[in-house]
Structure formats: structure tokens, C-alpha cells
Design an enzyme around this catalytic site. Structure first.
Site, PDB file in Angstrom:
ATOM      1  CB  CYS A  41      58.811  27.950  50.450  1.00  0.00           C
ATOM      2  SG  CYS A  41      57.220  27.127  50.130  1.00  0.00           S
ATOM      3  CG  ASP A  43      54.746  26.756  54.277  1.00  0.00           C
ATOM      4  OD1 ASP A  43      54.146  27.175  55.352  1.00  0.00           O
ATOM      5  OD2 ASP A  43      54.576  25.425  53.946  1.00  0.00           O
ATOM      6  NE  ARG A  45      53.688  25.314  57.412  1.00  0.00           N
ATOM      7  CZ  ARG A  45      53.847  23.794  57.167  1.00  0.00           C
ATOM      8  NH1 ARG A  45      53.901  23.127  58.207  1.00  0.00           N
ATOM      9  NH2 ARG A  45      54.444  23.461  55.801  1.00  0.00           N
ATOM     10  CG  HIS A  97      59.613  25.139  54.265  1.00  0.00           C
ATOM     11  ND1 HIS A  97      58.593  24.481  54.929  1.00  0.00           N
ATOM     12  CD2 HIS A  97      59.390  25.750  53.152  1.00  0.00           C
ATOM     13  CE1 HIS A  97      57.602  24.587  53.905  1.00  0.00           C
ATOM     14  NE2 HIS A  97      58.035  25.317  53.049  1.00  0.00           N
ATOM     15  CB  CYS A 100      58.801  22.094  51.291  1.00  0.00           C
ATOM     16  SG  CYS A 100      58.383  23.248  50.143  1.00  0.00           S
TER      17      CYS A 100
END
Ligand code: CO
Length: 208
Positions: A41, A43, A45, A97, A100
């Protein structure tokens, strides 16, 4: 964020790499031979190399919203084709994750414009697994399970491509579904039972 800091960080990073191995960049310049394709992803993080403790040159990376493998997405399909047929990676990982935002957005009733067709693929995952998901009463747990099932379905989408089918058959390429738990930092192997899944889907999706 002061972007000057980024360039200072880069200078530090170069120094640190050279202190450990004076040939580090000479070696990088020679080419790449990664054994792993990681599809994760976007993302901020969920980093790819850092959470796996891998170095530049060790993993070929593709990231998009909610780690999707969509058959008409020229970007992800080009990455898969290049990694599998040319770099000849031995492993392909789809890593989702918990937490998400893409998966969460897909189960809410909201018009998100250009994101609608992208996230609709996650709604399709929900529809395929509606019975299991709707039997989970706790909303947070249901959402976590959707993250896992989305990873599983994207792994199946990988296996629907000719490049992956050929590489599994001819040289034992392995597909893996993982989830990164952002609350603990732990990487979890979903141990997806591909033998069973393959038996079920190849009747319809067999290409080579
Ligand atoms: Co995400």
C-alpha cells in the site's frame, strides 16, 4: 517539513553506507538482481524495504492505494511482467496492512470521485466473502478480516496473469500474502493455501 533536511539526510545516508562498505554505490551501479517483488500500500506508515530490513537492490517494489492487483492497471501489470519475466524474482508478495484507509473507504457509502472505480475492486472482494464478513459482529475485526481477504484476492489476481502462471509452472515462483500490523510493527504471513485456491481457479483462469 523542511526539504533541505531531506538532502542533509541523504548526505548522512551516503556517509553511513560508505562507512560500512566502500563499494556500496559501485555495486548498486552495476545493476539489480532482486529475488522479491513486493506489492504494498502507498500508506506512508507502511514502508517496503525498511520494515523487512532489506537493502537497496534486494526488493522490486510497487505500491498503490490498498495494494491492488487490477488486470487493466497497466502500471501494476508492467511491474509484475518485468519483475517475473525479466528480473526473474523467486517470490511475489502482496502485503496489506491493518488500518488501511483504502479498505476502510471502500466499505463506506461515500462518493470519492476518481477513487470510486479503484475502490470498487475492494467492494467486489467484500461481495465475494459477504457471508463470512457479515458473520463477524465486531466492526473492527470485520474490517481487519477484509484487509486479509483483500490480500488473498489480490494474490489470486496475480495468479490469473500468464507471466505468474508460467513462472509457477516452469521455475517454482512462489506467491505470498502478508499483512503488516501497524499497531505492533509485526509482519504476518497469512499462510494462504494456494494449492487449494489454484485447483479451484485454474479451471477457469488457466492461460499457460
Ligand atoms: Co493502506
Amino acid at each position: 517539513m523542511d526539504l533541505k533536511k531531506v538532502f542533509q539526510n541523504n548526505e548522512e545516508w551516503i556517509k553511513n553506507k560508505l562507512a560500512l562498505n566502500s563499494n556500496f554505490f559501485d555495486n548498486l551501479g552495476k545493476g539489480q538482481n532482486p529475488e522479491l517483488l513486493y506489492i504494498g500500500c502507498s500508506d506512508s506508515r507502511v514502508t517496503a524495504e525498511e520494515l523487512m530490513g532489506l537493502e537497496p537492490g534486494e526488493v522490486f517494489v510497487h505500491r498503490n492505494i490498498a495494494n491492488m492487483v487490477i488486470s487493466i492497471d497497466l502500471n501494476v501489470m508492467s511491474v509484475i511482467n518485468y519483475a517475473v519475466e525479466h528480473l526473474k524474482v523467486n517470490h511475489v508478495v502482496v502485503c496489506g496492512h491493518y488500518g488501511c484507509g483504502g479498505v476502510k473507504a471502500a466499505i463506506q457509502s461515500a462518493d470519492l470521485g476518481i477513487l470510486n472505480p479503484w475502490l470498487r475492486n475492494i467492494r467486489d472482494v467484500y461481495r465475494l466473502h459477504k457471508t463470512e464478513l457479515n458473520s463477524i459482529e465486531d466492526e473492527a475485526l470485520r474490517y481487519e478480516r477484509l484487509v486479509e481477504l483483500n490480500v488473498q484476492e489480490q494474490c489470486i489476481n496475480l495468479v490469473k496473469t500468464a507471466a505468474v502462471q508460467k513462472a509457477i509452472r516452469h521455475r517454482g515462483l512462489k506467491v505470498h500474502g502478508w499483512v503488516f500490523d501497524i499497531h505492533t510493527g509485526k509482519l504476518v504471513d497469512l499462510n494462504i493455501d494456494f494449492d487449494n485456491i489454484l485447483k479451484n481457479i485454474m479451471e477457469i483462469y488457466h492461460l499457460d
